[in-house]
Design a protein around this motif. Structure first.
Motif, mmCIF file in Angstrom:
data_model
loop_
_atom_site.group_PDB
_atom_site.id
_atom_site.type_symbol
_atom_site.label_atom_id
_atom_site.label_comp_id
_atom_site.label_asym_id
_atom_site.label_seq_id
_atom_site.Cartn_x
_atom_site.Cartn_y
_atom_site.Cartn_z
ATOM 1 N N GLU A 2 -27.753 -59.583 -6.150
ATOM 2 C CA GLU A 2 -27.286 -58.327 -6.732
ATOM 3 C C GLU A 2 -25.774 -58.189 -6.581
ATOM 4 N N LEU A 3 -25.072 -59.292 -6.668
ATOM 5 C CA LEU A 3 -23.633 -59.270 -6.416
ATOM 6 C C LEU A 3 -22.887 -58.426 -7.442
ATOM 7 N N THR A 4 -23.207 -58.566 -8.715
ATOM 8 C CA THR A 4 -22.511 -57.783 -9.732
ATOM 9 C C THR A 4 -22.766 -56.295 -9.535
ATOM 10 N N ARG A 5 -23.985 -55.928 -9.148
ATOM 11 C CA ARG A 5 -24.266 -54.522 -8.844
ATOM 12 C C ARG A 5 -23.409 -54.044 -7.681
ATOM 13 N N TYR A 6 -23.285 -54.866 -6.647
ATOM 14 C CA TYR A 6 -22.474 -54.495 -5.488
ATOM 15 C C TYR A 6 -21.029 -54.221 -5.904
ATOM 16 N N VAL A 7 -20.468 -55.084 -6.735
ATOM 17 C CA VAL A 7 -19.095 -54.880 -7.195
ATOM 18 C C VAL A 7 -18.993 -53.598 -8.021
ATOM 19 N N ALA A 8 -19.955 -53.367 -8.894
ATOM 20 C CA ALA A 8 -19.952 -52.159 -9.721
ATOM 21 C C ALA A 8 -20.070 -50.904 -8.864
ATOM 22 N N GLU A 9 -20.894 -50.947 -7.833
ATOM 23 C CA GLU A 9 -21.027 -49.798 -6.933
ATOM 24 C C GLU A 9 -19.725 -49.525 -6.194
ATOM 25 N N PHE A 10 -19.033 -50.569 -5.816
ATOM 26 C CA PHE A 10 -17.741 -50.401 -5.160
ATOM 27 C C PHE A 10 -16.748 -49.728 -6.099
ATOM 28 N N VAL A 11 -16.699 -50.183 -7.338
ATOM 29 C CA VAL A 11 -15.752 -49.631 -8.315
ATOM 30 C C VAL A 11 -16.077 -48.169 -8.625
ATOM 31 N N ALA A 12 -17.345 -47.869 -8.825
ATOM 32 C CA ALA A 12 -17.742 -46.515 -9.217
ATOM 33 C C ALA A 12 -17.775 -45.546 -8.039
ATOM 34 N N GLY A 13 -17.958 -46.074 -6.819
ATOM 35 C CA GLY A 13 -18.205 -45.191 -5.679
ATOM 36 C C GLY A 13 -17.049 -44.979 -4.732
ATOM 37 N N THR A 14 -16.006 -45.796 -4.813
ATOM 38 C CA THR A 14 -14.870 -45.661 -3.900
ATOM 39 C C THR A 14 -13.979 -44.494 -4.336
ATOM 40 N N GLU A 15 -13.512 -43.722 -3.356
ATOM 41 C CA GLU A 15 -12.625 -42.591 -3.632
ATOM 42 C C GLU A 15 -11.227 -42.881 -3.082
ATOM 43 N N ALA A 16 -10.252 -42.151 -3.584
ATOM 44 C CA ALA A 16 -8.871 -42.370 -3.172
ATOM 45 C C ALA A 16 -8.708 -42.243 -1.666
ATOM 46 N N GLY A 17 -9.437 -41.307 -1.058
ATOM 47 C CA GLY A 17 -9.340 -41.110 0.384
ATOM 48 C C GLY A 17 -9.886 -42.252 1.199
ATOM 49 N N ASP A 18 -10.611 -43.177 0.556
ATOM 50 C CA ASP A 18 -11.153 -44.339 1.263
ATOM 51 C C ASP A 18 -10.112 -45.438 1.453
ATOM 52 N N ILE A 19 -8.993 -45.331 0.767
ATOM 53 C CA ILE A 19 -7.960 -46.363 0.871
ATOM 54 C C ILE A 19 -7.017 -46.007 2.014
ATOM 55 N N PRO A 20 -6.865 -46.864 3.005
ATOM 56 C CA PRO A 20 -5.975 -46.571 4.141
ATOM 57 C C PRO A 20 -4.535 -46.345 3.692
ATOM 58 N N GLU A 21 -3.816 -45.541 4.447
ATOM 59 C CA GLU A 21 -2.454 -45.186 4.071
ATOM 60 C C GLU A 21 -1.549 -46.403 3.980
ATOM 61 N N ASP A 22 -1.734 -47.383 4.879
ATOM 62 C CA ASP A 22 -0.883 -48.563 4.831
ATOM 63 C C ASP A 22 -1.138 -49.377 3.572
ATOM 64 N N VAL A 23 -2.382 -49.385 3.109
ATOM 65 C CA VAL A 23 -2.720 -50.095 1.881
ATOM 66 C C VAL A 23 -2.106 -49.378 0.673
ATOM 67 N N VAL A 24 -2.160 -48.051 0.679
ATOM 68 C CA VAL A 24 -1.521 -47.272 -0.391
ATOM 69 C C VAL A 24 -0.033 -47.606 -0.466
ATOM 70 N N ALA A 25 0.618 -47.663 0.701
ATOM 71 C CA ALA A 25 2.053 -47.955 0.738
ATOM 72 C C ALA A 25 2.354 -49.357 0.211
ATOM 73 N N LEU A 26 1.528 -50.322 0.582
ATOM 74 C CA LEU A 26 1.718 -51.688 0.087
ATOM 75 C C LEU A 26 1.510 -51.748 -1.426
ATOM 76 N N GLY A 27 0.526 -51.003 -1.916
ATOM 77 C CA GLY A 27 0.272 -50.965 -3.350
ATOM 78 C C GLY A 27 1.438 -50.391 -4.129
ATOM 79 N N LYS A 28 2.095 -49.385 -3.575
ATOM 80 C CA LYS A 28 3.248 -48.790 -4.257
ATOM 81 C C LYS A 28 4.353 -49.825 -4.465
#
Length: 472
Positions: free
Chosen positions: A10-36
């Motif tokens: 069910e790997l494709t389902r797992y990836v789809a669930e991650f994409v649809a279910g992750t919220e902005a608050g789930d991303i750590p602040e250091d990762v947000v800064a690196l992304g910027k």
């Protein structure tokens, strides 16, 4: 973030669930800064890429399509078009000078630095759909991060044969990045996201034989466009398999001959790729494999006061995967030079720098450059090979006319997580690239600040408005 379970079936389902279910608050602040940093870098490269020859040809293509005005900005292009075509144009622009960020690898057999350029496919798709949907800066960043994470974990998981046999992973894995980002901004549920990924899988393509030509950045643009189209078709109800990644006739097996489930199952966002192993930002507009050697060559030049007329011979040794990508040993134009270790060493010895102004047809064809290139021997070294493919170990030996020999070694280049560029350093690179495209310092400074404050932006409209006419 909702609990996500993964199994190989069910790997494709797992990836789809991650994409649809992750919220902005789930991303750590250091990762947000690196992304910027990577977002700012990518936008600057889209600006400089807009004035490359490929940018001119892309605009000609858009003219030939007879497109009506749309909601998505062609950066530096002075026009708005349908999202998929804006994604294409901006993806080509970001990758045009081979100056964009690069994924690191974890496993020693995973060919460090060769896997993907994460931002080139992900950012244009996220920006185009964010502009169409009126998304906030926070929602735009979330979609971008989801795209990069999916792209990098897929690239890390696929068997190394994928790259070694000739596929360009920015093109192939990047299509999934764009689909993930677009699916999130279109608000697709798990089922529709799963279909979007599957439609993307049937469009993923790109061959490394085209390195050193305009078709390499074409790969990034087409990956971004294909991902946007995949998400749009999924939103219409277009059908597709639900197992595009893991099925016997799916992406991993067809394109790679297999994959490592442990590199992706349960690993999305755990940790985020931006945090570990990290993503490199380039200080030079050339293939990432040249960068440890270029960083070390500059150090040796400065430390030992080496002048070009003192150099009798230069030997550069790397692992066997690096000459497999740096294929132009006697380059004759700027695109070939980007995949030439010999040119990169020669131009540093002669000019002491290697920026956009040095990667030109005129510079490559200079008699002194061609003569210095002939003094550089580049090949495989046993010590570098033993270090593993997750590193870009580069050994340099410089023979000087007075009989001295100067040596050096580097595993990582400037801009890598081991020697990172700060936001301000990336901003300096952005300003240089923006200036190359004719952007006024005042506007460049405003764009730098808008990206720094992206989470405060109620929409990306103010950002894209500045990018629309910048430099034109």
């Amino acid at each position: 973030m909702a609990s996500i379970e993964a199994s190989e079936t069910e790997l494709t389902r797992y990836v789809a669930e991650f994409v649809a279910g992750t919220e902005a608050g789930d991303i750590p602040e250091d990762v947000v800064a690196l992304g910027k940093k990577s977002i700012l870098d990518g936008l600057g490269l889209a600006l400089s890429g807009s004035v490359a020859k490929s940018g001119e040809l892309v605009r000609r293509h858009l003219d030939d399509l007879g497109l009506e005005a749309g909601p998505a900005t062609v950066i530096g292009g002075g026009r708005k078009v349908a999202p998929r075509f804006a994604a294409f144009a901006n993806g080509v622009g970001i990758h045009a000078d081979d100056y964009d960020d690069t994924q690191l690898a974890v496993a020693p057999d995973r060919v460090y630095g060769l896997l993907t350029h994460p931002t080139a496919p992900a950012l244009p798709a996220a920006l185009a759909l964010a502009e169409q949907t009126g998304a906030s800066g926070r929602a735009f960043m979330l979609a971008y991060h989801l795209g990069v994470e999916v792209e990098c974990k897929i690239a890390e998981a696929i068997a190394p044969r994928h790259y070694q046999a000739g596929f360009h992973a920015t093109a192939t894995c990047g299509t999934f990045a764009a689909a993930a980002a677009a699916a999130r901004l279109l608000g697709l549920d798990v089922g529709a996201t799963r279909r979007a990924l599957s439609i993307a899988g049937s469009q993923s393509a790109g061959l490394r034989e085209n390195f050193g030509t305009m078709t390499k950045p074409f790969h990034a643009g087409r990956a971004s466009e294909s991902g946007v189209a995949a998400a749009q078709f999924a939103s219409y109800g277009w059908t597709a398999t639900g197992r595009v990644l893991e099925a016997p006739r799916g992406f991993f097996n067809a394109a790679g001959g297999g994959y490592d489930p442990g590199a992706i199952q349960g690993r999305l966002g755990a940790p985020w790729t931006f945090a570990e192993p990290g993503i490199s930002i380039k200080p030079h507009p050339s293939g990432s494999l040249t960068h440890p050697g270029m960083t070390e060559m500059l150090r040796l030049i400065h430390e030992h006061g080496i002048a070009a007329d003192q150099v009798s011979r230069v030997r550069v040794g790397t692992n066997s995967n690096m000459p497999n990508a740096l294929i132009h040993h006697r380059p004759q134009d700027e695109l070939q030079a980007k995949f030439s270790m010999e040119f990169c060493m020669a131009i540093l010895l002669l000019d002491g720098r290697a920026g956009l102004a040095e990667f030109t047809d005129e510079a490559v064809r200079r008699p002194d450059v061609q003569a210095m290139i002939a003094k550089v021997d580049f090949g495989v070294d046993d010590e570098a090979e033993a270090a593993g493919y997750h590193k870009m170990t580069t050994l340099i030996e410089i023979e000087l006319a007075d009989g001295r020999t100067v040596t050096g070694r580097a595993d990582f280049g400037k801009g890598s997580p081991a020697n990172p560029m700060s936001y301000d350093e990336v901003a300096d690179k952005f300003r240089e690239n923006a200036g190359f495209a004719g952007v006024a310092d005042r506007i460049a400074g405003e764009l730098v600040q808008r990206v720094r404050d992206l989470e405060l932006q109620t929409s990306v409209g103010a950002l894209t408005e500045r990018l629309l006419h910048a430099g034109r």
